[in-house]
Design a protein around this motif. Structure first.
Motif, PDB file in Angstrom:
ATOM      1  N   GLU A 132      43.219  46.348  43.125  1.00 13.20           N
ATOM      2  CA  GLU A 132      43.901  47.032  42.148  1.00 13.20           C
ATOM      3  C   GLU A 132      45.392  47.359  42.613  1.00 13.20           C
ATOM      4  N   SER A 156      43.805  33.081  36.150  1.00 14.26           N
ATOM      5  CA  SER A 156      44.161  34.525  35.759  1.00 14.26           C
ATOM      6  C   SER A 156      44.050  35.242  37.171  1.00 14.26           C
ATOM      7  N   TYR A 157      44.816  36.296  37.451  1.00 14.94           N
ATOM      8  CA  TYR A 157      44.615  37.240  38.354  1.00 14.94           C
ATOM      9  C   TYR A 157      43.457  38.373  37.839  1.00 14.94           C
ATOM     10  N   THR A 158      42.621  38.977  38.789  1.00 18.11           N
ATOM     11  CA  THR A 158      41.785  40.051  38.269  1.00 18.11           C
ATOM     12  C   THR A 158      41.611  41.058  39.436  1.00 18.11           C
ATOM     13  N   THR A 159      41.227  42.365  39.101  1.00 16.03           N
ATOM     14  CA  THR A 159      40.688  43.160  40.231  1.00 16.03           C
ATOM     15  C   THR A 159      39.384  43.441  40.143  1.00 16.03           C
ATOM     16  N   ARG A 160      38.668  42.789  39.113  1.00 21.08           N
ATOM     17  CA  ARG A 160      37.024  42.856  39.401  1.00 21.08           C
ATOM     18  C   ARG A 160      36.456  41.815  40.846  1.00 21.08           C
ATOM     19  N   GLU A 196      43.809  45.725  30.597  1.00 19.69           N
ATOM     20  CA  GLU A 196      42.942  46.271  31.304  1.00 19.69           C
ATOM     21  C   GLU A 196      41.565  46.080  30.381  1.00 19.69           C
ATOM     22  N   HIS A 227      38.743  46.929  34.664  1.00 23.51           N
ATOM     23  CA  HIS A 227      39.371  46.067  35.516  1.00 23.51           C
ATOM     24  C   HIS A 227      40.624  45.627  35.038  1.00 23.51           C
ATOM     25  N   TYR A 228      41.489  45.155  35.886  1.00 27.71           N
ATOM     26  CA  TYR A 228      43.021  44.415  35.141  1.00 27.71           C
ATOM     27  C   TYR A 228      42.878  43.012  35.191  1.00 27.71           C
ATOM     28  N   TYR A 229      43.383  42.476  34.378  1.00 29.35           N
ATOM     29  CA  TYR A 229      43.385  40.740  34.236  1.00 29.35           C
ATOM     30  C   TYR A 229      44.995  40.408  34.066  1.00 29.35           C
ATOM     31  N   TYR A 257      39.351  32.598  39.192  1.00 30.97           N
ATOM     32  CA  TYR A 257      40.265  33.640  39.165  1.00 30.97           C
ATOM     33  C   TYR A 257      40.720  33.837  40.288  1.00 30.97           C
ATOM     34  N   TRP A 268      49.280  41.061  30.842  1.00 31.54           N
ATOM     35  CA  TRP A 268      48.153  41.559  31.491  1.00 31.54           C
ATOM     36  C   TRP A 268      47.526  42.593  30.505  1.00 31.54           C
TER      37      TRP A 268
END
Length: 201
Positions: A58, A37-41, A75, A79-81, A53, A73
């Protein structure tokens, strides 16, 4: 589904043993891949970019949403996933089966928009055991622990979305049940229709 791969959505509350189960299944079946997965954390210690990841900003994530790049996706905790549509489609088109470790909101999106898959929800033996496992995961405050427990209960309430439920009373038994589900699903007539046609021709 004809020659394409099969995607397997796995959801569970935090502390249920989902990661351990999925790791063992990936060892057993070389044709199964794990959807990263993609994440912003920020990465945690020992996490590797591209393996655990894809860590992005963001802005990059929000731009990806605008371009429709995510099959699903969500939140979570600020954070977004999300799951890349392009990457997921590429694996399935090559005939690889794919495990997706996602929450119920993402599972619902995939069920409605991405076609047939296997949807598995993993439960702890009891709510009391879940509380014990969550406490063991870190030195969080009581408020943070209660928030995690509320989120876990909200996830559990969505089990009606799923085709299969596995109670993780014992890790080896839970892995065996997951394996049984996968093997049985691979033998479904509609997944073998092209080979059946070739047999008769």
């Amino acid at each position: 589904m004809r020659n394409g791969g099969l995607f397997i959505v796995v959801s569970a509350p935090s502390g249920t043993g989902k990661t351990s189960i999925c790791r063992e299944i990936l060892k057993m079946f070389p044709n199964i891949r794990f959807s990263v997965s993609y994440t912003t954390r920020k990465p945690r210690p020992n996490e590797i970019d591209g393996q655990d990841y894809h860590f992005i900003s963001e802005k990059e994530f929000l731009d990806g949403i605008e371009r429709g790049e995510f099959a699903e996706w969500t939140e979570n905790y600020g954070h977004y996933y999300g799951t890349s549509t392009k990457t997921m489609a590429a694996f399935l088109e090559r005939g690889c089966d794919l495990i997706l470790d996602i929450e119920s909101a993402g599972a619902k999106t995939l069920k409605n928009h991405f076609g047939p898959g296997i949807f598995i929800f993993i439960l702890p033996p009891s709510l009391d055991e879940l509380k014990v496992r969550l406490r063991k995961r870190g030195s969080e405050s009581d408020d943070a622990l209660q928030k995690r427990l509320r989120n876990a209960l909200n996830e559990i309430r969505e089990i009606g979305l799923y085709d299969y439920i596995i109670f993780n009373d014992n890790l080896e038994t839970a892995i065996d049940r997951f394996k049984s589900i996968y093997v049985a699903e691979k033998c479904r007539r509609e997944r073998l229709q092209e080979r059946i046609n070739d047999f008769f021709n």
